[in-house]
Scaffold this motif. Structure first.
Motif, PDB file in Angstrom:
ATOM      1  N   LEU A 292       0.807  -1.230   0.000  1.00  0.00           N
ATOM      2  CA  LEU A 292       0.000   0.000   0.000  1.00  0.00           C
ATOM      3  C   LEU A 292       0.836   1.275   0.000  1.00  0.00           C
ATOM      4  O   LEU A 292       0.338   2.342  -0.384  1.00  0.00           O
ATOM      5  N   GLU A 293       2.095   1.157   0.446  1.00  0.00           N
ATOM      6  CA  GLU A 293       2.890   2.365   0.659  1.00  0.00           C
ATOM      7  C   GLU A 293       2.989   3.183  -0.635  1.00  0.00           C
ATOM      8  O   GLU A 293       3.311   2.644  -1.694  1.00  0.00           O
ATOM      9  N   GLY A 294       2.712   4.468  -0.510  1.00  0.00           N
ATOM     10  CA  GLY A 294       2.820   5.345  -1.668  1.00  0.00           C
ATOM     11  C   GLY A 294       1.600   5.326  -2.586  1.00  0.00           C
ATOM     12  O   GLY A 294       1.600   5.975  -3.628  1.00  0.00           O
ATOM     13  N   ARG A 295       0.576   4.550  -2.226  1.00  0.00           N
ATOM     14  CA  ARG A 295      -0.636   4.506  -3.083  1.00  0.00           C
ATOM     15  C   ARG A 295      -1.697   5.414  -2.485  1.00  0.00           C
ATOM     16  O   ARG A 295      -1.794   5.522  -1.263  1.00  0.00           O
ATOM     17  N   ARG A 296      -2.511   5.982  -3.337  1.00  0.00           N
ATOM     18  CA  ARG A 296      -3.637   6.758  -2.825  1.00  0.00           C
ATOM     19  C   ARG A 296      -4.778   5.809  -2.483  1.00  0.00           C
ATOM     20  O   ARG A 296      -5.094   4.894  -3.251  1.00  0.00           O
ATOM     21  N   LEU A 297      -5.399   6.037  -1.311  1.00  0.00           N
ATOM     22  CA  LEU A 297      -6.419   5.088  -0.835  1.00  0.00           C
ATOM     23  C   LEU A 297      -7.584   4.928  -1.798  1.00  0.00           C
ATOM     24  O   LEU A 297      -8.190   3.866  -1.881  1.00  0.00           O
ATOM     25  N   GLU A 298      -7.898   6.016  -2.556  1.00  0.00           N
ATOM     26  CA  GLU A 298      -9.047   5.891  -3.462  1.00  0.00           C
ATOM     27  C   GLU A 298      -8.758   4.945  -4.640  1.00  0.00           C
ATOM     28  O   GLU A 298      -9.662   4.517  -5.336  1.00  0.00           O
ATOM     29  N   THR A 299      -7.481   4.601  -4.839  1.00  0.00           N
ATOM     30  CA  THR A 299      -7.164   3.644  -5.911  1.00  0.00           C
ATOM     31  C   THR A 299      -7.274   2.198  -5.420  1.00  0.00           C
ATOM     32  O   THR A 299      -7.189   1.264  -6.200  1.00  0.00           O
TER      33      THR A 299
ATOM     34  N   ARG B  71      -6.027  -5.244  -3.806  1.00  0.00           N
ATOM     35  CA  ARG B  71      -6.700  -5.121  -5.110  1.00  0.00           C
ATOM     36  C   ARG B  71      -6.873  -3.633  -5.396  1.00  0.00           C
ATOM     37  O   ARG B  71      -7.335  -2.884  -4.532  1.00  0.00           O
ATOM     38  N   PHE B  72      -6.539  -3.244  -6.623  1.00  0.00           N
ATOM     39  CA  PHE B  72      -6.696  -1.847  -7.020  1.00  0.00           C
ATOM     40  C   PHE B  72      -7.890  -1.697  -7.967  1.00  0.00           C
ATOM     41  O   PHE B  72      -8.373  -2.682  -8.528  1.00  0.00           O
TER      42      PHE B  72
END
Ligand SMILES: NC(=O)c1ccc[n+]([C@@H]2O[C@H](COP(=O)([O-])OP(=O)(O)OC[C@H]3O[C@@H](n4cnc5c(N)ncnc54)[C@H](OP(=O)(O)O)[C@@H]3O)[C@@H](O)[C@H]2O)c1
Length: 356
Positions: free
Chosen positions: A127-134, A218-219
């Motif tokens: 998850l690191e560096g990902r935007r939560l909405e993705t 999952r994105f």
């Protein structure tokens, strides 16, 4: 140099953490604590039982590895978060119980909270560096424990010794029983909600019996990222202690050419109700997660001591959750009172269930 305090130093996680600290010259052990076992000379400052915040005040660590078992880990979790000292958290029970109070302390302190639980360490790395909405959802994996595939009726007379024989992980007794009932995955579900700010409907649980896949994310574009490795706690402990360096460990690389087969199946929520009860307690919020944890601790102790049958554990937690009011705790004192109240109800229920 990083000054490290290892709390729960005599336990399964604590001992592995001490080995990792030993192997890295840039990690300096400044304090160690246990609950009852003697640890004289293990570190410059040691403490057996008592108020761990006092020990931490004196030790001035850069990182606290909280590997105490159970609600007793609350004090050091809140201390580290409040003081902005990096918290390497194995003690999931404190985050589950304290929930928003812990997040408030983290916001005020501004320090890092690094999970040591293998699933959450894996999730953090995906998850690191990902935007939560993705993110569509986080998938936590479970081994299913020693009783995977059994029907509920087949569990009525299982013994503590059978429940303590975990198929993939070698761990302390409390978490091993929690793995046999799936309460561990229930605690982890709530832990994930607080760690990553994901609503409960975006946290899934799937069984992967060999514990090679630790978590998947999952994105929204249909992609899924997974974290794989042999089940060995030295990997997430080392990740947290050496973050963000990701130091080498002696753990063998995955043997892919040897034929790695990964199988997944849904968890059996009817046979193992503690997982669904955790989801409900988490969704109810307030001090319901605290009560879930407290009742579960009472249940595990009673089961190990032969005062409660295996199937009495979920029944006890369910009855306790139905009896508490779940009012949110405004401060640590109210949280400690909510924990104590749930324990009193649960103890009473042990008596009732063992007579029925
Ligand atoms: N083991 C794993 O692989 C694993 C994996 C993921 C997460 N975790 C989590 O890590 C935590 C520790 O698990 P574990 O398996 O290492 O447990 P463990 O082997 O039973 O060790 C527990 C440690 O906590 C200490 N302790 C107990 N009460 C204490 C108190 N009041 N004050 C200070 N220390 C106290 C114990 O000291 P004494 O020896 O003196 O009693 C021992 O050092 C748990 O929250 C567990 O859920 C463990």
């Amino acid at each position: 140099m990083k000054r490290v305090a290892v709390l729960g130093a005599t336990g399964s996680i604590g001992k592995q953490a001490l080995e990792i600290v030993d192997a890295h010259p840039e990690l300096e052990l400044v304090a160690a604590a246990s609950g009852a076992q003697p640890i004289d000379g293990l570190a410059p400052l040691t403490q057996v039982g008592g108020d761990l915040a006092e020990l931490l005040e004196r030790a001035e660590p850069d990182i606290v590895l909280n590997a105490v078992v159970g609600f007793a880990g609350l004090g050091p979790t809140l201390w580290a978060l409040e003081h902005g000292v990096t918290l390497a958290l194995a003690n999931k029970e404190s985050l589950v119980a304290a929930g928003e109070l812990a997040l408030g302390a983290r916001e005020r302190g501004g320090g890092l909270l690094l999970p040591v639980d293998s699933e959450h360490s894996a999730a953090l790395q995906c998850l690191e560096g990902r935007r939560l909405e993705t993110v569509q959802s986080l998938v936590l994996t479970a081994s299913g424990g020693p009783f995977r595939g059994r029907a509920r009726e087949e569990l009525s007379d299982v013994t503590p010794a059978e429940a303590l024989a975990h198929p993939t992980w070698n761990m302390g007794p409390k978490i091993t029983i929690d793995s046999a009932t799936l309460a561990n995955k229930g605690l982890e579900l709530i832990e994930a909600h607080f760690l990553f700010g994901l609503e409960y409907e975006r946290v899934e649980v799937v069984v992967q019996p060999t514990s090679v896949v630790h978590a998947l994310v999952r994105f929204r574009d249909g992609a899924a990222l997974a974290h794989l490795g042999y089940p060995d706690m030295r990997v997430p402990i080392s990740y947290a202690l050496t973050y963000p360096e990701r130091a080498a460990t002696p753990v063998a690389p995955l043997d892919l050419a040897g034929g790695l087969v990964l199988e997944f199946e849904p968890p059996d929520l009817e046979t193992f109700p503690l997982l669904a009860l955790a989801r409900r307690a988490g969704e109810q919020g307030g001090t319901y997660p605290c009560a879930y944890n407290a009742a579960n601790e009472v249940a595990v102790t009673a089961f190990v001591e032969g005062r409660l049958p295996f199937l009495g554990m979920p029944a006890l937690v369910e009855e306790t959750l139905a009896a508490v009011d779940g009012t949110p705790a405004r401060d640590r004192e109210e949280l400690i009172e909510a924990d104590a109240a749930a324990r009193r109800l649960a103890e009473r229920e042990v008596g009732a269930l063992s007579r029925s």
